[in-house]
Design a protein around this motif. Sequence first.
Motif, short mmCIF file in Angstrom:
data_model
loop_
_atom_site.label_atom_id
_atom_site.label_comp_id
_atom_site.label_asym_id
_atom_site.label_seq_id
_atom_site.Cartn_x
_atom_site.Cartn_y
_atom_site.Cartn_z
N LEU A 1 12.15 -20.99 7.44
CA LEU A 1 12.21 -22.07 6.46
C LEU A 1 11.52 -21.60 5.18
CD1 LEU A 1 13.00 -25.01 5.90
CD2 LEU A 1 10.81 -25.70 6.87
N TYR B 1 9.38 -27.00 0.14
CA TYR B 1 10.28 -26.34 1.08
C TYR B 1 11.72 -26.74 0.80
CZ TYR B 1 6.18 -24.80 3.56
OH TYR B 1 4.99 -24.19 3.86
N LYS C 1 7.26 -17.45 4.61
CA LYS C 1 8.11 -18.52 5.15
C LYS C 1 7.51 -19.07 6.45
CE LYS C 1 12.63 -16.79 3.53
NZ LYS C 1 12.19 -15.64 2.72
N HIS D 1 10.51 -21.50 0.90
CA HIS D 1 9.87 -22.43 -0.04
C HIS D 1 9.77 -21.77 -1.41
CE1 HIS D 1 6.13 -20.09 0.32
NE2 HIS D 1 6.36 -20.07 1.62
N THR E 1 1.33 -27.10 3.22
CA THR E 1 1.96 -27.94 2.19
C THR E 1 1.27 -27.85 0.84
OG1 THR E 1 0.64 -29.85 2.91
CG2 THR E 1 2.84 -29.58 3.88
N ALA F 1 10.27 -30.47 9.66
CA ALA F 1 9.48 -29.26 9.90
C ALA F 1 8.65 -29.40 11.18
CB ALA F 1 8.57 -28.98 8.71
N GLN G 1 2.95 -18.67 10.00
CA GLN G 1 3.11 -18.53 8.56
C GLN G 1 2.03 -17.56 8.07
OE1 GLN G 1 3.36 -22.36 6.71
NE2 GLN G 1 4.47 -21.59 4.93
#
Length: 501
Positions: free
Chosen positions: A154, A179, A299, A156, A281, A187, A199
């Motif tokens: 995923l 994202y 990611k 961003h 975040t 998520a 991550q």
Amino acid sequence: MLVRIFVSCLVLVISSAQDTPYDFQPQYDESFQGTVMARLDQLEAKVLDQELQLNSANDQINSLKEQVQRLESVLLVNISNNLKSRITEDKTSKVIGVSPYSAIFSPRTCLEARDSGLPEFKESGMYWIDPDGIGIGDGAIYVHCDMKTGTTSLGHDSEETIEIPKCTDPGCYSRSILYQNTTAKQAKALAEFSAECHQTIQVNCLGGPFTVEGIDYAWWNDVDGEIQTFWSGSDATVHTCQCGIDDYCVRPDLECNCDANVAVPLSDNGKITLKNVLPVTKLNFGRTIHNGGSHTLGKLICSGKSISPVYPRSCADLWRIGYTLNGLYPIQGDKHVEFVHCDFTLGQNVAQNRIGYVDVKSEPVQFYVQSSTSISVPNKDSPIIFNVTVLNEGGAMDISTGIFTAPKSGTYLFDFSGVSEPSTGVFSVVFYVNGVQKGSSFADDLRQFTVTLPSIWHLNKGDEVKLSISPTVGTLFSNNLYGPLLHFTGILLEEEIFTVI
């Protein structure tokens, strides 16, 4: 433009016609030309407006085509591609039945997409997946799938190295991480369905400590917005970086290189593996009094499949397995099977309403024995032995020894009834569990001839139950003339299905 050229030519023709020898001479002057040109400008403006509208409509059509192409891989699975999963074969591999219907398939992870075997998910690339379930919760998200490993990535907007500006206060520089086409709920659902998520993060510092003298100048916010100060690993309770975990920091007494707070270039690399707090975040840094600091955030990468519970204990467990249809479901309670109503409308934030418990038994346990002859026992420890078996489902009552052995843990109901033989004195029928007296019923030769002894007991697997006479001078009366007068019954009322043996 063509219209303007045409009108200009027409004006020239009319002008030249004024010099001809013909009698008919059109009246043309500058006023006429101005009127024509004004009308021409209006026409040209309308044409340009129509062209702009057509271009805008064409852009919208192209955008819709791209969206349809992306969604086709998830929402529209062709019948021919699904027939292979709906074909049954006999022993000679001859096709004997094919379902004409094709189900809509929306994978929750890239691993699920890969394992489906569908050709739409053969190559690695960008795909739409729906971790919280198709048709419920939030919309599908756009991710990169590695179809060799089944890994979901995923992306961003902060994957490139980004400079940290100079500032002095704790967390004075903050960067929110955006994202691609996803939500926090999706998520979190992706992490729940995956066996592992991580991550990576790299922070280059010139000064700019994370923590100094108990003051946090840098931290990151997790998927729920909570502050986190660990920069690697899976222990959220400890402020640490990878150099602290591997014991190679520039200062042995520190857990992060940047915490040295010196005006020389240092860096900390970390891999955050506590999946229930991912993704990151927001990043926050402070006390960056020198230029040269930067951060790079990787990611969110998830792989594998989380282990589903053997017996679902909640509606949330059912959702993790793949249930999305609202309704009534049996789940594992503390000891019994419980019945609940599940509302999956909000995805993993499933609503659960307990209805009650379900009376489930792994096997029935019940017995009914009699004695057609009078009974007396040689001592108080000797069990009463019955000679007629009417029912012994589960085989827990041993008629030869008079002992009932509980085959399952749970709640049992027992009931004994009989009559005393006249002139045998005062005595009691005693109920024993594992040799310990639990209850008794009284009889004498003058007033109390009937003996009854009902009881309910919780028994563990292997517990033994028996009846005895105390003192041993008493006799329970029965003969074939009157039919059996001594009766003993037992039944398992509720079984502890999930008791660990």
